[in-house]
Enzyme design. Sequence first.
Site, PDB file in Angstrom:
ATOM      1  N   THR A  73      30.060 -16.847 -15.928  1.00  0.00           N
ATOM      2  CA  THR A  73      30.517 -15.529 -16.749  1.00  0.00           C
ATOM      3  C   THR A  73      29.233 -14.820 -17.012  1.00  0.00           C
ATOM      4  OG1 THR A  73      30.458 -16.386 -18.791  1.00  0.00           O
ATOM      5  CG2 THR A  73      32.389 -16.891 -17.782  1.00  0.00           C
ATOM      6  N   HIS A  74      29.359 -13.612 -17.706  1.00  0.00           N
ATOM      7  CA  HIS A  74      28.112 -12.950 -18.122  1.00  0.00           C
ATOM      8  C   HIS A  74      27.458 -13.623 -19.331  1.00  0.00           C
ATOM      9  CE1 HIS A  74      29.122  -9.414 -15.764  1.00  0.00           C
ATOM     10  NE2 HIS A  74      27.927  -8.980 -15.950  1.00  0.00           N
ATOM     11  N   PHE A  75      28.416 -14.391 -20.009  1.00  0.00           N
ATOM     12  CA  PHE A  75      28.079 -14.938 -21.365  1.00  0.00           C
ATOM     13  C   PHE A  75      26.992 -16.246 -20.936  1.00  0.00           C
ATOM     14  CE2 PHE A  75      28.502 -13.450 -25.762  1.00  0.00           C
ATOM     15  CZ  PHE A  75      28.805 -12.035 -25.377  1.00  0.00           C
ATOM     16  N   GLU A  76      27.511 -17.030 -19.866  1.00  0.00           N
ATOM     17  CA  GLU A  76      26.472 -17.803 -19.331  1.00  0.00           C
ATOM     18  C   GLU A  76      25.278 -17.498 -18.839  1.00  0.00           C
ATOM     19  OE1 GLU A  76      26.206 -21.844 -16.474  1.00  0.00           O
ATOM     20  OE2 GLU A  76      27.329 -20.011 -15.672  1.00  0.00           O
ATOM     21  N   GLU A  86      42.768 -16.890 -17.449  1.00  0.00           N
ATOM     22  CA  GLU A  86      41.472 -16.594 -18.541  1.00  0.00           C
ATOM     23  C   GLU A  86      41.692 -16.158 -19.710  1.00  0.00           C
ATOM     24  OE1 GLU A  86      37.988 -14.364 -17.109  1.00  0.00           O
ATOM     25  OE2 GLU A  86      36.708 -15.719 -18.222  1.00  0.00           O
ATOM     26  N   ASP A 123      34.360 -15.798 -28.753  1.00  0.00           N
ATOM     27  CA  ASP A 123      33.474 -15.436 -30.107  1.00  0.00           C
ATOM     28  C   ASP A 123      33.589 -16.301 -31.049  1.00  0.00           C
ATOM     29  OD1 ASP A 123      33.331 -12.772 -29.058  1.00  0.00           O
ATOM     30  OD2 ASP A 123      35.579 -12.632 -29.666  1.00  0.00           O
ATOM     31  N   LYS A 128      30.992 -17.840 -39.663  1.00  0.00           N
ATOM     32  CA  LYS A 128      31.154 -18.273 -40.938  1.00  0.00           C
ATOM     33  C   LYS A 128      32.298 -19.190 -41.345  1.00  0.00           C
ATOM     34  CE  LYS A 128      29.163 -13.975 -43.131  1.00  0.00           C
ATOM     35  NZ  LYS A 128      29.430 -12.718 -43.804  1.00  0.00           N
TER      36      LYS A 128
HETATM   37  C1  LIG Z   1      32.036 -13.702 -26.339  1.00  0.00           C
HETATM   38  S1  LIG Z   1      32.996 -12.695 -25.459  1.00  0.00           S
HETATM   39  C2  LIG Z   1      32.984 -13.961 -23.964  1.00  0.00           C
HETATM   40  C3  LIG Z   1      33.443 -13.114 -22.614  1.00  0.00           C
HETATM   41  C4  LIG Z   1      33.461 -13.772 -21.323  1.00  0.00           C
HETATM   42  N1  LIG Z   1      34.437 -15.039 -21.388  1.00  0.00           N
HETATM   43  C5  LIG Z   1      32.237 -14.417 -20.866  1.00  0.00           C
HETATM   44  O1  LIG Z   1      31.838 -15.694 -20.956  1.00  0.00           O
HETATM   45  O2  LIG Z   1      30.956 -13.483 -20.719  1.00  0.00           O
HETATM   46  C6  LIG Z   1      34.588 -13.104 -25.924  1.00  0.00           C
HETATM   47  C7  LIG Z   1      35.600 -12.135 -25.314  1.00  0.00           C
HETATM   48  O3  LIG Z   1      37.060 -12.890 -25.667  1.00  0.00           O
HETATM   49  C8  LIG Z   1      37.796 -11.626 -26.141  1.00  0.00           C
HETATM   50  N2  LIG Z   1      38.862 -11.961 -26.900  1.00  0.00           N
HETATM   51  C9  LIG Z   1      38.599 -12.378 -28.377  1.00  0.00           C
HETATM   52  N3  LIG Z   1      39.965 -12.765 -28.857  1.00  0.00           N
HETATM   53  C10 LIG Z   1      40.839 -12.597 -27.769  1.00  0.00           C
HETATM   54  C11 LIG Z   1      42.201 -12.905 -27.850  1.00  0.00           C
HETATM   55  N4  LIG Z   1      42.895 -13.036 -28.889  1.00  0.00           N
HETATM   56  N5  LIG Z   1      42.933 -12.424 -26.564  1.00  0.00           N
HETATM   57  C12 LIG Z   1      41.962 -11.975 -25.638  1.00  0.00           C
HETATM   58  N6  LIG Z   1      40.842 -11.685 -25.666  1.00  0.00           N
HETATM   59  C13 LIG Z   1      39.999 -12.167 -26.788  1.00  0.00           C
HETATM   60  C14 LIG Z   1      36.789 -10.831 -26.896  1.00  0.00           C
HETATM   61  O4  LIG Z   1      37.257  -9.313 -26.840  1.00  0.00           O
HETATM   62  C15 LIG Z   1      35.399 -10.761 -25.980  1.00  0.00           C
HETATM   63  O5  LIG Z   1      35.489 -10.052 -24.754  1.00  0.00           O
END
Ligand SMILES: C[S@@+](CC[C@H](N)C(=O)[O-])C[C@H]1O[C@@H](n2cnc3c(N)ncnc32)[C@H](O)[C@@H]1O
Length: 218
Positions: A196-199, A44, A122, A126
Site C-alpha cells: 500500500t502507499h502507507f507501506e 479491503e 488510522d 491517544k
Molecule cells: C492510514 S490510512 C491507510 C490507507 C491504506 N490502507 C494504506 O495502507 O495506504 C487509513 C484509511 O482508512 C480509512 N478508514 C478509516 N476508518 C474507516 C472505516 N470505518 N471504514 C472505511 N475506511 C476507513 C481512512 O479514511 C484512511 O483512508
Amino acid sequence: MPRHTIRVPKPEFDLSGILYEVEQLPAQLSSESLFENDKPLEIEIGSGKGLFLATESVANPAHNYLGIEIIGKYATHSAARFVRAGAREIGNAKMVSGNAEPLFEHRIAPGSLEAVHVYFPDPWWKKKHRKRRVVNEKSIRNYSNAIRVGGRLHFWTDVLDYFEDTVEMIADLAPNLGVPIPEEEMEAEHDLDYRTHFERRSRKYSIPVYRVCYQKRS
Ligand SMILES: C[S@@+](CC[C@H](N)C(=O)[O-])C[C@H]1O[C@@H](n2cnc3c(N)ncnc32)[C@H](O)[C@@H]1O
C-alpha cells in the site's frame, strides 16, 4: 507525517459500475450480488489511495475485490486507479465510499469471504481515542464471522501497540482464526512495488512495519 493532497479524476471520468455509495449497494454483499459470479470475494477496509486493490485485482483475476473507504475523495481516487489498471476489462474490483463497520455488522453473510485486508489503519494514538480504531473487539468478531474456514485476515501496521493489541484481542476473542503467521517484507522492484502507499511511506522513512496473517481454522 502530513498526507499529500489527493488527486480526484475529472467528473467526466466514468466510474459507473466501479464506485458505489452505500445506498447503491445490494442488501447483502457477495460475489453474486456485486459481480454476478461466484469467485472468492476479498474485502479491503480503508483502501486509501487504492494501490493494494489495483495491483492485486489485476494480478489475481480469479478473485473479486471490494474496497471500502470512508473518505469520499479517497474512494473516488481508488476507483479511478482500478479503472486505469484495467478493472473494467477484468471486471473483478469495485469500491464503496462509506463506513466498513456497519457493512460488516449487517450485510455480509457468515463464512462468505475469502479474505479481509486491513493495512495501516488510522492509529488513534491517544488512549481516550482508542475506541475509534477500526480494528476493535466488535470488528474482530465480525471479520472472524465473515471469513470462510481456510480464509485469511491480513493486518499490517507501523504502530507497535496497535499490532500488539490486535494480536492479543484476536487470541482472546477469535481463537478460531488460528495462530498469527508473520508476513515477510518483500523487496520493492519499482517505486510503487509496495502493498500500500502507507507501506511505501513507512519503508521510505525507515519506520518498522508489523505484518501478520491469520488463516481461519474452524
Ligand atoms: C492510514 S490510512 C491507510 C490507507 C491504506 N490502507 C494504506 O495502507 O495506504 C487509513 C484509511 O482508512 C480509512 N478508514 C478509516 N476508518 C474507516 C472505516 N470505518 N471504514 C472505511 N475506511 C476507513 C481512512 O479514511 C484512511 O483512508
